[in-house]
Design a protein around this motif. Structure first.
Motif, mmCIF file in Angstrom:
data_model
loop_
_atom_site.group_PDB
_atom_site.id
_atom_site.type_symbol
_atom_site.label_atom_id
_atom_site.label_comp_id
_atom_site.label_asym_id
_atom_site.label_seq_id
_atom_site.Cartn_x
_atom_site.Cartn_y
_atom_site.Cartn_z
ATOM 1 N N HIS A 17 0.833 -1.203 0.000
ATOM 2 C CA HIS A 17 0.000 0.000 0.000
ATOM 3 C C HIS A 17 0.869 1.256 0.000
ATOM 4 C CE1 HIS A 17 -3.698 -2.191 0.401
ATOM 5 N NE2 HIS A 17 -3.379 -2.707 1.576
ATOM 6 N N ALA A 18 0.259 2.371 -0.388
ATOM 7 C CA ALA A 18 0.944 3.659 -0.448
ATOM 8 C C ALA A 18 0.042 4.719 0.185
ATOM 9 C CB ALA A 18 1.241 4.023 -1.909
ATOM 10 N N PRO A 19 0.583 5.881 0.528
ATOM 11 C CA PRO A 19 -0.274 6.949 1.064
ATOM 12 C C PRO A 19 -1.378 7.324 0.069
ATOM 13 C CG PRO A 19 2.031 7.454 1.463
ATOM 14 C CD PRO A 19 2.020 6.255 0.552
ATOM 15 N N HIS A 34 -2.857 4.968 4.472
ATOM 16 C CA HIS A 34 -2.322 4.213 3.341
ATOM 17 C C HIS A 34 -3.427 3.361 2.720
ATOM 18 C CE1 HIS A 34 1.370 5.404 5.333
ATOM 19 N NE2 HIS A 34 2.077 4.969 4.306
ATOM 20 N N SER A 36 -4.769 1.452 -1.394
ATOM 21 C CA SER A 36 -4.569 1.263 -2.830
ATOM 22 C C SER A 36 -5.795 1.775 -3.560
ATOM 23 C CB SER A 36 -4.334 -0.219 -3.162
ATOM 24 O OG SER A 36 -3.120 -0.673 -2.583
ATOM 25 N N GLY A 51 -0.537 2.299 -4.971
ATOM 26 C CA GLY A 51 -0.424 1.169 -4.067
ATOM 27 C C GLY A 51 -0.323 -0.144 -4.809
ATOM 28 N N SER A 280 -5.987 0.753 3.881
ATOM 29 C CA SER A 280 -5.268 -0.393 4.468
ATOM 30 C C SER A 280 -5.648 -0.677 5.912
ATOM 31 C CB SER A 280 -3.758 -0.177 4.356
ATOM 32 O OG SER A 280 -3.335 0.910 5.149
#
Length: 338
Positions: A17-19, A34, A36, A51, A280
């Protein structure tokens, strides 16, 4: 991928996952959500990916329109408000309960035949009134009771066993698994049990968006179109009065949308544009603003999405910040804010 061959099952791994959203207070980033996000264009291409959109995830109740397609394909004769209820995560309002009772009556079944987990109504105000009346948890009030009643109805019509309708090996659940693979375009990554007790199938976020697109853009006289039309025409039956996903469908013409626990949301337009979101940590406060931003990236007019920015962050009883999607989610040319 729109139909045709089915790709391999999504990878079961720790999602990358990403911010996707910042929590701001006083002009400073106080927290980060976070997750996706995937945005598909009308041809099914990936317009935006943040993500890990290919890792296996549990779509929770966001999968209910797919489950409803499977049941309609297998002969479920419901339409309109009752079909919307059959894919609902309802609030437990009286019209929801009346609809579930009607489906059970059509099935020649009773509340005792339901195998979902007894619970209180989902909406806080409905739950509070329920408790003031001295009522406890029930299978009827649980938010997935419409889906379970529809499953019983289909089993009765098809001559399938009622008692074991939640067994993954049951003919009903095998039909649903096959439809999940057909609409997502990929093999199921795993099977577990959802909160209500029904089988839950792991798919990728990308696959979930593909499935929503196929349902939303379906031609007339198909099971997919019946499901899409029912959800679009009766969004409150699949959720409840004042619920955000129903409000989103009312605000954006032609939008079909469904939320799920643990921060999942899917939405699709009649031309096949679609978005899918997974937060997330499961935090619901980030789900709607991230979804609205993703829809803007998909080309929905921002004015239609006004009011879906999420709840403000307060200090001393007044707004001092909010939930802000990350810069990548802002429409091209729009200024990013912290």
């Amino acid at each position: 991928m729109r139909g045709g061959a089915r790709a391999d099952a999504p990878a079961i791994r720790e999602p990358r996952h990403a911010p996707v959203a910042h929590v701001t207070r006083g002009g400073m980033i106080e927290g980060v959500h976070h997750g996706s996000v995937v945005v598909l264009d009308a041809e099914g291409g990936v317009r935006l990916a943040i993500g890990d959109i290919e890792a296996a995830c549990y779509p929770r109740s966001a999968l209910k329109p797919v489950q409803a397609v499977a049941m309609v394909r297998a002969g479920l004769p419901l339409d309109g408000a009752l079909l919307s209820l059959a894919m609902g995560s309802h609030s437990g309002e009286e019209h929801h309960l009346a609809g579930v009772r009607l489906i059970l009556e059509l099935a020649g079944a009773t509340e005792d035949d339901l195998r979902n987990v007894p619970d209180l109504p989902y909406a806080p105000e409905v739950r509070d009134a329920w408790l003031r009346q001295g009522r406890g948890p029930s299978r009827l009030a649980q938010n997935c009771s419409g889906k379970h009643a529809a499953m019983l109805y289909l089993c009765r019509l098809a001559g399938w066993p009622l008692e074991s309708y939640l067994d993954p090996a049951h003919p009903l659940q095998r039909r649903i698994a096959d439809t999940v693979e057909d609409l997502t375009g990929q093999r199921v990554g795993g099977v577990t049990v959802d909160g209500c007790g029904a089988p839950l199938f792991a798919v990728s976020l990308h696959g979930l968006a593909r499935a929503a697109a196929r349902i939303a853009e379906a031609a007339p006289d198909t099971a997919e179109r019946r499901v899409a039309d029912a959800l679009r025409a009766h969004p409150e039956m699949a959720s409840g009065t004042g619920r955000d996903t129903a409000a989103l469908m009312r605000a954006v013409p032609g939008l079909m949308a469904k939320d799920g626990f643990e921060g999942v949301q899917v939405a699709a337009l009649p031309d096949g544009r679609a978005v899918a979101v997974k937060i997330s940590d499961g935090a619901d406060r980030a789900r709607l603003p991230v979804t609205a931003a993703a829809l803007a990236r998909a080309g929905v007019e921002p004015r239609l999405l006004a009011g879906f920015e999420g709840e403000p962050v307060t200090g001393g009883g007044r707004p001092v910040g909010g939930i802000r999607p990350v810069a990548a989610l802002h429409p091209a040319g729009a200024p990013a804010t912290a």
